[in-house]
Design a protein around this motif. Structure first.
Motif, mmCIF file in Angstrom:
data_model
loop_
_atom_site.group_PDB
_atom_site.id
_atom_site.type_symbol
_atom_site.label_atom_id
_atom_site.label_comp_id
_atom_site.label_asym_id
_atom_site.label_seq_id
_atom_site.Cartn_x
_atom_site.Cartn_y
_atom_site.Cartn_z
ATOM 1 N N HIS A 19 -11.789 -3.808 -5.707
ATOM 2 C CA HIS A 19 -11.349 -5.194 -5.563
ATOM 3 C C HIS A 19 -12.472 -6.122 -6.039
ATOM 4 C CE1 HIS A 19 -9.978 -8.919 -3.633
ATOM 5 N NE2 HIS A 19 -8.776 -8.359 -3.574
ATOM 6 N N LEU A 60 -8.228 -0.048 -1.621
ATOM 7 C CA LEU A 60 -7.146 -0.990 -1.931
ATOM 8 C C LEU A 60 -7.630 -1.963 -3.008
ATOM 9 C CD1 LEU A 60 -5.896 -1.732 1.704
ATOM 10 C CD2 LEU A 60 -4.575 -0.570 -0.085
ATOM 11 N N ASP A 62 -6.319 -3.497 -5.440
ATOM 12 C CA ASP A 62 -5.479 -4.651 -5.734
ATOM 13 C C ASP A 62 -4.650 -5.053 -4.515
ATOM 14 O OD1 ASP A 62 -3.963 -2.373 -5.777
ATOM 15 O OD2 ASP A 62 -2.905 -2.811 -7.642
ATOM 16 N N GLY A 63 -5.197 -4.780 -3.336
ATOM 17 C CA GLY A 63 -4.490 -5.080 -2.098
ATOM 18 C C GLY A 63 -4.839 -6.449 -1.537
ATOM 19 N N ASN A 64 -4.193 -6.780 -0.429
ATOM 20 C CA ASN A 64 -4.432 -8.033 0.283
ATOM 21 C C ASN A 64 -5.869 -8.048 0.808
ATOM 22 O OD1 ASN A 64 -4.603 -9.597 2.919
ATOM 23 N ND2 ASN A 64 -2.585 -10.256 2.223
ATOM 24 N N GLU A 192 -0.098 0.773 3.499
ATOM 25 C CA GLU A 192 1.154 0.020 3.411
ATOM 26 C C GLU A 192 0.914 -1.467 3.676
ATOM 27 O OE1 GLU A 192 4.201 1.796 5.874
ATOM 28 O OE2 GLU A 192 3.387 3.794 5.565
ATOM 29 N N HIS A 195 -0.273 -3.798 0.904
ATOM 30 C CA HIS A 195 0.644 -4.230 -0.150
ATOM 31 C C HIS A 195 1.935 -4.819 0.422
ATOM 32 C CE1 HIS A 195 -1.630 -2.832 -3.637
ATOM 33 N NE2 HIS A 195 -2.026 -1.852 -2.868
ATOM 34 N N TYR A 197 4.426 -3.809 2.595
ATOM 35 C CA TYR A 197 5.692 -3.092 2.701
ATOM 36 C C TYR A 197 5.572 -2.062 3.813
ATOM 37 C CZ TYR A 197 3.423 0.945 0.536
ATOM 38 O OH TYR A 197 2.578 1.992 0.289
ATOM 39 N N GLN A 286 8.461 1.719 -3.135
ATOM 40 C CA GLN A 286 7.501 1.755 -2.042
ATOM 41 C C GLN A 286 6.760 3.095 -1.993
ATOM 42 O OE1 GLN A 286 10.737 0.690 -1.617
ATOM 43 N NE2 GLN A 286 10.165 -1.474 -1.636
ATOM 44 N N GLN A 289 4.188 3.196 -4.740
ATOM 45 C CA GLN A 289 3.010 2.418 -4.372
ATOM 46 C C GLN A 289 2.159 3.167 -3.352
ATOM 47 O OE1 GLN A 289 1.612 -0.885 -5.320
ATOM 48 N NE2 GLN A 289 0.058 0.370 -4.296
ATOM 49 N N SER A 293 -1.700 4.412 -3.762
ATOM 50 C CA SER A 293 -2.771 4.056 -2.822
ATOM 51 C C SER A 293 -3.469 5.291 -2.271
ATOM 52 C CB SER A 293 -2.202 3.208 -1.678
ATOM 53 O OG SER A 293 -1.720 1.966 -2.144
#
Length: 393
Positions: A19, A60, A62-64, A192, A195, A197, A286, A289, A293
């Motif tokens: 990230h 992660l 490209d995650g939150n 999960e 991203h 979901y 999902q 993804q 991950s």
């Protein structure tokens, strides 16, 4: 192995990623550890220097960002428990005393409003983690996180029982324990959350998807055993490691134990890649993804393992690789001679079985829409009532 081992570059066909705000995330995790007083001052300073925020940012990429910070804080908290209570603390050799301590922490994870451990730093940190889990996750994801924490706690008590007696488990028991005491399964719900979901039960709980996750646990923990051996073998504390298991129970030389462990993880890596490809071809967006991950998690652990001060130990430098290899040392499709995991190969290579059970997909909802998933061309030995293949290499 008194003088250490030269760990070769390990097979990793997974590209690295991180990230872009990893440095800030690492700083925030350091501040979180200080604010909550995780571990003793000495342990806390060590953990802050281990680039745990960077590790989470690799898991992660490209995650939150808030979930990555949550993951980083949680991983540091886990090390506060493992290093402080288990590996380096007195409780680590006293399973009877360790159980109630971990059970109290588990109760806080289940019910943070419980009026107990009000002056405990680890409990305070856990309450904060739970609050943030609930903000970013569904009730089901939080519940699975608690369940995985229970598995992790059980496994470290199991390890403490060996430490208390100075015994070394056999390879099968060690493998089974290592699937959980590496604290890998506790990370999965956050993959999960990162991203936005929730993987639906008909996919997440299928035997094939569970096997893929377990393969990732195996690769991550076997790699960790390779990268951490130098650090562990020089510590005065008792330790468990696959290299030690192979030497103790199989009479292997240090060099042979190293080669065997590398070959084992390579064979599982090849199996994981084949299963991931098959699941991705038929699964929901999902699931794809999720598998992406999980793959990032494997590579993140590798990059962090060869670069973090936790394992490079600059004051007593470990002989760790700085690169990875493009080809496996062992790409055999025969099962490893480890009963606890040999069924993975039957699942992937046992042939097409259209009667294998796959639950119907539930209706899509606004947040976690799913696609109908056709029957996977995988044999589920549990669902079909067949005995897993037991012919080992």
């Amino acid at each position: 192995m008194e003088h250490g081992v030269l760990v070769p570059p390990v097979y990793s066909p997974i590209p690295p990623a991180i990230h872009p705000r990893h440095a800030l995330i690492d700083q925030q995790t350091a501040a979180w550890a200080q604010d909550f007083g995780i571990g003793s001052p000495e342990l806390r300073e060590k953990l802050i220097g281990h680039d745990i925020g960077t590790f989470a940012a690799r898991i992660l990429p490209d995650g939150n960002e808030e979930v990555i910070s949550l993951l980083a804080d949680f991983v540091l908290w886990l090390f506060g428990v493992d290093d402080g209570h288990c590996e380096e603390g007195e409780l680590g050799a006293d399973p009877g005393a360790l159980v109630p301590v971990l059970s109290r922490l588990l109760r806080i994870a289940q019910n943070p409003e419980a009026d107990m451990l009000t002056d405990d730093a680890l409990a305070a940190g856990l309450r904060d983690l739970h609050r943030r889990m609930r903000r970013h996750g569904t009730p089901g994801q939080v519940a699975r996180w608690v369940d995985a924490l229970r598995e992790y706690f059980l496994s470290v008590v199991w390890e403490a029982s060996h430490r208390s007696k100075g015994t070394v488990p056999d390879l099968n028991d060690y493998t089974l324990m290592r699937l959980y005491d590496g604290a890998t399964s506790v990370v999965m719900p956050l993959l999960e959350m990162g991203h936005g979901y929730e993987l639906q039960p008909h996919e997440r709980d299928s035997t094939a998807v569970r096997a893929a996750a377990e393969m990732a646990y195996f690769i991550i923990t076997w790699d960790n055993d390779l990268f951490s051996y130098h650090k562990e073998s020089r510590s005065p504390q008792y330790y468990l490691n696959v290299l030690r298991v192979l030497e103790h129970h199989h009479g292997m030389t240090p060099a042979r134990a190293l080669d065997t462990a590398v070959a084992q993880r390579d064979r599982v890596m090849c199996l994981f890649l084949r299963l991931r490809e098959r699941l991705s071809a038929t699964g929901s967006p999902q699931l794809r993804q999720y598998l992406a991950s999980v793959t990032s998690f494997i590579r993140a652990a590798q990059d962090w393992g060869i670069s973090s001060r936790r394992y490079t130990t600059p004051d007593d430098p470990a002989e760790l690789p700085t690169t990875f290899r493009d080809t496996p040392t062992d790409d055999s499709t025969e099962p490893l001679a480890i009963p606890a995991i040999a069924w993975w190969w039957e699942l992937v290579h046992g042939g097409t079985d259209e009667s294998a059970h796959t639950a119907p997909a539930p209706a899509a909802d606004d947040r976690n829409g799913t696609l109908d998933v056709p029957h996977l061309p995988l044999r589920d030995p549990v669902a079909t009532g067949q005995t897993p293949h037991r012919s080992y290499a």
